[in-house]
Motif scaffolding. Structure first.
Motif, PDB file in Angstrom:
ATOM      1  N   CYS A   1       1.309  -0.870  -0.053  1.00 20.96           N
ATOM      2  CA  CYS A   1       0.342   0.121  -0.406  1.00 20.96           C
ATOM      3  C   CYS A   1       0.916   1.349  -0.256  1.00 20.96           C
ATOM      4  N   GLN A   2       1.971   1.307   0.609  1.00 23.39           N
ATOM      5  CA  GLN A   2       2.784   2.041   0.739  1.00 23.39           C
ATOM      6  C   GLN A   2       3.585   3.017  -0.535  1.00 23.39           C
ATOM      7  N   GLU A   3       3.483   1.917  -1.790  1.00 20.94           N
ATOM      8  CA  GLU A   3       3.982   1.787  -2.623  1.00 20.94           C
ATOM      9  C   GLU A   3       3.116   2.534  -3.550  1.00 20.94           C
ATOM     10  N   ARG A   4       2.275   2.329  -3.547  1.00 18.70           N
ATOM     11  CA  ARG A   4       0.887   2.431  -4.212  1.00 18.70           C
ATOM     12  C   ARG A   4       0.294   3.673  -4.063  1.00 18.70           C
ATOM     13  N   THR A   5       1.076   4.059  -2.860  1.00 16.45           N
ATOM     14  CA  THR A   5      -0.401   5.273  -2.041  1.00 16.45           C
ATOM     15  C   THR A   5       0.264   6.277  -2.204  1.00 16.45           C
ATOM     16  N   MET A   6       1.791   6.683  -2.012  1.00 20.22           N
ATOM     17  CA  MET A   6       2.498   7.392  -1.679  1.00 20.22           C
ATOM     18  C   MET A   6       4.136   7.787  -2.315  1.00 20.22           C
ATOM     19  N   GLY A   7       4.208   7.398  -3.472  1.00 21.65           N
ATOM     20  CA  GLY A   7       5.030   7.355  -4.174  1.00 21.65           C
ATOM     21  C   GLY A   7       6.675   7.404  -3.915  1.00 21.65           C
ATOM     22  N   VAL A   8       7.044   5.851  -2.951  1.00 19.47           N
ATOM     23  CA  VAL A   8       8.033   5.622  -2.241  1.00 19.47           C
ATOM     24  C   VAL A   8       8.094   4.224  -3.160  1.00 19.47           C
ATOM     25  N   LYS A   9       9.393   3.860  -2.833  1.00 24.73           N
ATOM     26  CA  LYS A   9      10.049   2.437  -3.482  1.00 24.73           C
ATOM     27  C   LYS A   9      10.341   1.793  -1.815  1.00 24.73           C
ATOM     28  N   VAL A  10      10.241   1.075  -0.835  1.00 27.42           N
ATOM     29  CA  VAL A  10       9.833   0.409   0.435  1.00 27.42           C
ATOM     30  C   VAL A  10      11.220  -0.669  -0.166  1.00 27.42           C
ATOM     31  N   ILE A  11      11.885  -0.497   1.875  1.00 24.11           N
ATOM     32  CA  ILE A  11      13.559  -1.402   1.548  1.00 24.11           C
ATOM     33  C   ILE A  11      12.789  -2.599   1.525  1.00 24.11           C
TER      34      ILE A  11
END
Length: 222
Positions: free
Chosen positions: A175-185
């Motif tokens: 969900c973080q990658e799809r809504t926050m524009g970040v690349k998760v570690i």
């Protein structure tokens, strides 16, 4: 409106004192009391998270501020803590059971909470003035789940895509990658059950070795 700043840097750390520090730290983060949050860290302290990686604590706070201004909604529930203090009373490590819970809104307006059960790890040391503060903050990501806010409206997840993420924070990362524009570690420490089978299991064992080295007084790059 001006806010009262509470600076908590005890000259003698105990398990109860560490628990208070951590409770205050997460409360300050969740309630946007940034100056209070800064007060528990040494100047060169670093924090790891799924969405920032290894980050200086001031940069983490700035990123958290910016995220909240954009509507990012992350909260924490604390379940229990344990603290080990070396015999010289100069270093300590606290392991804290907690749940990271983040609210997400999907394109169709459906809301859900991703919840990751973790163990936060705080590396403490006493400075030359005799005050305790945190040098590093790490996490073991152990398991997570996705909970619809409205039980009548369940978000649709790409199951195959979700499997690409570590099991300890799979839906949180998805969900973080799809809504926050970040690349998760993706190589953060997981649960002991993953040892020998995933990179997250390997990182689990590495973090425990770093904890031991820290308590033994060694120089540790966390």
């Amino acid at each position: 409106m001006a806010m009262l700043q509470v600076r908590i840097l005890p000259s003698s750390l105990s398990s109860k004192g560490a628990k208070l520090l951590l409770t205050v730290a997460l409360y300050n983060r969740d309630s946007c009391e940034w100056e209070n949050l800064k007060s528990i860290f040494h100047p060169d302290a670093y924090i790891y998270t799924s969405w920032t990686g290894r980050t200086h604590f001031e940069d983490f706070i700035k990123a958290s501020q910016a995220g909240m201004d954009k509507g990012v909604f992350i909260m924490h529930r604390i379940h229990g803590t344990t603290t080990d203090i070396n015999i010289e009373a100069t270093r300590a490590v606290t392991k804290m059971k907690a749940t990271i819970t983040q609210r997400f809104e999907f394109k169709d307006g459906i809301e859900a909470d991703a919840e990751s059960d973790c163990r936060f790890v705080f590396f403490w040391s006493k400075n030359e003035k005799g005050d305790w503060a945190a040098n590093f903050v790490r996490h073991f990501y152990e398991k997570d789940k996705l909970i619809p806010v409205d039980p009548n409206r369940v978000p649709k997840i790409d199951a195959d895509a979700a499997k690409e993420y570590p099991i300890g924070y799979r839906y949180l990362a998805y969900c973080q990658e799809r809504t926050m524009g970040v690349k998760v570690i993706r190589d953060l420490p997981g649960h002991r059950r993953e040892a020998g089978s995933t990179i997250n299991g390997e990182q689990h064992d590495i973090l425990y070795k770093q904890i031991k080295a820290w308590m033994d007084g060694q120089k540790v790059h966390v």
